[in-house]
Write an enzyme that holds these catalytic residues in place. Structure first.
Site, PDB file in Angstrom:
ATOM      1  N   GLY A 497       0.812  -1.309   0.058  1.00 19.81           N
ATOM      2  CA  GLY A 497      -0.058   0.106  -0.005  1.00 19.81           C
ATOM      3  C   GLY A 497       0.824   1.207   0.024  1.00 19.81           C
ATOM      4  N   ASP A 498       1.911   1.228   0.675  1.00 20.40           N
ATOM      5  CA  ASP A 498       2.779   2.497   0.545  1.00 20.40           C
ATOM      6  C   ASP A 498       3.419   2.612  -0.580  1.00 20.40           C
ATOM      7  OD1 ASP A 498       3.734   3.128   3.955  1.00 20.40           O
ATOM      8  OD2 ASP A 498       3.040   1.103   3.548  1.00 20.40           O
TER       9      ASP A 498
END
Length: 713
Positions: A497-498
């Site tokens: 997700g980062d």
């Protein structure tokens, strides 16, 4: 931006990114259409025309950018010498393994490239086969980098052919997957969703699941402990010894057991809601069909209507504004107020493109990747030479400023006036309290581009939520889809997700630069993740054919067979094989003897258990590298399920393409780093804390001192 779209599934995500940023796209389909859900999601907003004599040259002449994807031999825009057919255009090409190197003609869709790039190895249960993230994230990250490349090509003002390898895009998205090998000589093992370097995981609740943990700042632990203690469920964790982060980390198995019992007495919604109230990184694991009801996403008008159906929105939305002048990347000055992973990965990419990135940091606000022992990777590393920090902060300059002090805040405000871009990932409201918000700074710097990468956005009922990668994946619907059939969601053990949010931030900056204007980009990392779940949301409305997946064969898909990860000779060695059509099946069947070469897809799906068992017996007697080489030479997509060691030490394709360059760090010495996806790696290693403080202050402000020396530490 006018775009000629010649993509297949390898480049579809690039087109969606560009449409979302306002591009005018004309598509000449390169391959058979995918499912209705996929076509609606990835190609919404494009104009489709059928190919004809001279049409591609005519459309290319009118375009600023051509985006093309597929196996090398299938590309319509390459000359016989491997150059672009349209040398006056920015021509971005996405292939499974790149246009150069010994594996340039290898085939592969999501499963094969995710495996070759190291992503598959990181997922799955310890007692099962490795498993990539759901929803074709290998292709999604490659598509994001192709969209980034389109803007970089425009901003460089030098039309050229830009080569995007899906394998390379995946290998740049593993967090510690490969750098653990570089710094410790070890590779992460499949853990069923338990992170190796942060104390986060998926916990079972009364009625479902929640993602959470207690890593990060000390407050993440003390506030969770206070919550548990208030209800009499802290057990022995109130003992003073658990206040020590190192002791707590070494006792993680016991701490997790206590937290597991605590979570199991509450509903998933209660864990998420109370976590948000207490500013703790906890979230309910949501299903994709629940996304349209998410109050945070609804409040921000995230969803779109496509053919009467609800689809998700785009990863990043640009503010309204008037264009003035297009700026270039070389020499662009970026003020980096980010920490951990999403922000640093975004600013590292900008450094790769030629920007001067100035990282503002301090001993008083400690970036966990510098100061947390578990994230230094090497046991003898200090805060200046930890492996994690070095990998994601190379190419930057560091200025140490204590922003808890008024003089420190004023100093950073003065620096911001001298910068083109400022990026932060503070909680909403923090920048405004310091006078560093875009309205305050743009008075003196009207062309400033400001990007705030908060967890869920600056507005909405959840705006103050504290998020980690796992909580964002849980909110977005992705974690739910990591469950094997009939099993528990496993989550991911790396910060996908980062990386997705970082790519969105980079796209936001580049699009604003290309349009020649300033403004404030309110980037929600949750929206960046949820934007990847469009096909899942649409499938719940349209229906989706059964995949035939089982707990032991979780990789099966509806439209291909065989399609899976199979054991190879040796301990925990695996190979991914993904037959895409009947011709590839005939080749595989004849070479392996596992079945009738004339079977159709429907017949193979009906006989999938027997075929998979026979194929596993065949692969189990052979080396993974031998299997991949043999099958690819025959035209069947296959790849080793690569570990970090495989990628760094044994992959000839990545080696030839220079993906792991060596940089000389003043403390660590010569160290390999992950390279860029399509740019040469910069030659400067990550900075020491405050290494460039005097240089930056003198250069930009004309004064290298401060009234209070404690400001500069």
């Amino acid at each position: 931006m006018r775009v000629l779209d010649l993509t297949d599934e390898l480049g579809a995500a690039a087109i969606r990114h560009l449409v979302g940023l306002g591009a005018d796209v004309v598509r000449v389909p390169a391959a058979r259409a995918g499912s209705r859900a996929s076509e609606l999601h990835w190609y919404s907003g494009v104009r489709v025309v059928a190919d004809g004599p001279g049409l591609l040259d005519e459309l290319a002449a009118e375009a600023d950018v051509v985006v093309e994807s597929g196996p090398r031999w299938s590309l319509r825009g390459l000359t016989g010498e491997g150059g672009s057919r349209w040398p006056g255009r920015v021509h971005v090409v996405v292939t499974p393994f790149g246009l150069t190197g010994p594996r340039r003609d290898w085939l592969g869709g999501d499963l094969v490239t995710a495996s070759a790039g190291g992503m598959t190895w990181l997922g799955g249960r310890p007692d099962g086969p490795p498993k990539p993230p759901p929803r074709e994230f290998a292709l999604q990250v490659a598509g994001a980098h192709a969209a980034i490349a389109a803007y970089v090509g425009l901003l460089d003002q030098a039309p050229r052919l830009i080569d995007i390898s899906v394998q390379q895009a995946v290998a740049a998205t593993l967090e510690t997957g490969a750098i653990s090998w570089i710094h410790t000589g070890a590779v992460p093992v499949r853990s069923g969703g338990v992170y190796a370097h942060v104390a986060h995981r998926v916990f079972r609740a009364v009625d479902g699941y929640a993602a959470g943990g207690y890593s990060g700042s000390d407050r993440m632990w003390t506030d969770l402990l206070a919550w548990m203690d208030e209800t009499g469920e802290a057990e022995d964790l109130t003992d003073e010894k658990y206040a020590d982060a190192v002791f707590r980390w070494n006792a993680r198995s016991h701490v997790d057991e206590v937290v597991t019992r605590f979570a199991a007495r509450r509903t998933a919604a209660q864990l998420g809601e109370e976590g948000r109230k207490r500013a703790l990184p906890w979230a309910e694991v949501s299903r994709a069909d629940q996304l349209p009801g998410n109050p945070q996403l609804r409040s921000r008008d995230f969803f779109r209507t496509v053919d009467g159906l609800t689809d998700v929105g785009y990863p990043v939305r640009l503010p309204a504004g008037v264009a003035s002048r297009r700026r270039r990347l070389q020499g662009l000055r970026v003020l980096d107020l980010t920490w951990v992973l999403a922000g640093p990965y975004a600013t590292r990419q900008l450094a790769d493109f030629g920007a001067d990135v100035i990282k503002v940091e301090s001993r008083h606000r400690q970036d966990p990747t510098r100061f947390q022992p578990s994230m230094r990777l090497r046991p003898d590393a200090t805060f200046d030479d930890g492996g994690y920090f070095m990998n994601f902060n190379r190419g930057k300059r560091s200025i140490a400023v204590n922003m808890r002090l008024a003089e420190g805040q004023e100093l950073v405000r003065r620096l911001a006036r001298e910068c083109d871009v400022i990026i932060d990932n503070y909680s909403p409201g923090t920048m405004a309290r310091w006078g560093l918000d875009h309205p305050s700074l743009s008075e003196a710097n009207p062309e400033l581009i400001a990007v705030s990468m908060s967890g869920v956005g600056q507005t909405g009922p959840w705006r103050n939520a504290v998020t980690f990668a796992d909580t964002l994946a849980a909110m977005s619907g992705l974690t739910d889809e990591t469950a094997d059939p009939g099993g528990d969601p496993q989550g991911l053990t790396f910060g996908l997700g980062d990386m997705v949010a970082a790519n969105a931030a980079v796209l936001g900056v580049l699009a604003m630069l290309a349009e020649g204007r300033g403004g404030f980009v309110d980037l929600s990392q949750l929206e960046s993740m949820a934007a990847a779940m469009g096909p899942a949301v649409l499938e719940h409305q349209l229906g989706a054919p059964p995949t035939g997946a089982t707990p032991s064969r979780p990789h099966r898909v509806a439209h291909r067979a065989p399609h899976g990860v199979y054991p190879a000779r040796g301990e925990d060695r695996w190979v991914a094989i993904a037959v895409e059509d009947d011709a590839q099946w005939r080749t595989l069947a004849r070479r392996t003897g596992i079945g009738d070469a004339g079977l159709t897809l429907a017949e193979r799906k009906a006989d999938e258990d027997r075929i998979d068992d026979a194929l596993a017996a065949w692969t189990g007697a052979r080396d993974a590298d031998e299997i991949a080489e043999t099958l690819q030479a025959a035209g069947v997509p296959a790849a080793v399920v690569a570990t970090g060691e495989d990628l760094v030490e044994r992959d000839p394709q990545l080696a030839v393409r220079g993906f792991y360059p060596v940089l000389c760090h003043p403390i660590a010495g010569e160290v390999r780093h992950e390279g860029g996806v399509f740019t040469p790696a910069v030659s400067r290693p990550a900075p020491l804390l405050g290494e460039h403080t005097s240089q930056i202050l003198e250069e930009l402000l004309g004064d290298a001192t401060a009234a209070d020396p404690s400001v500069l530490e």
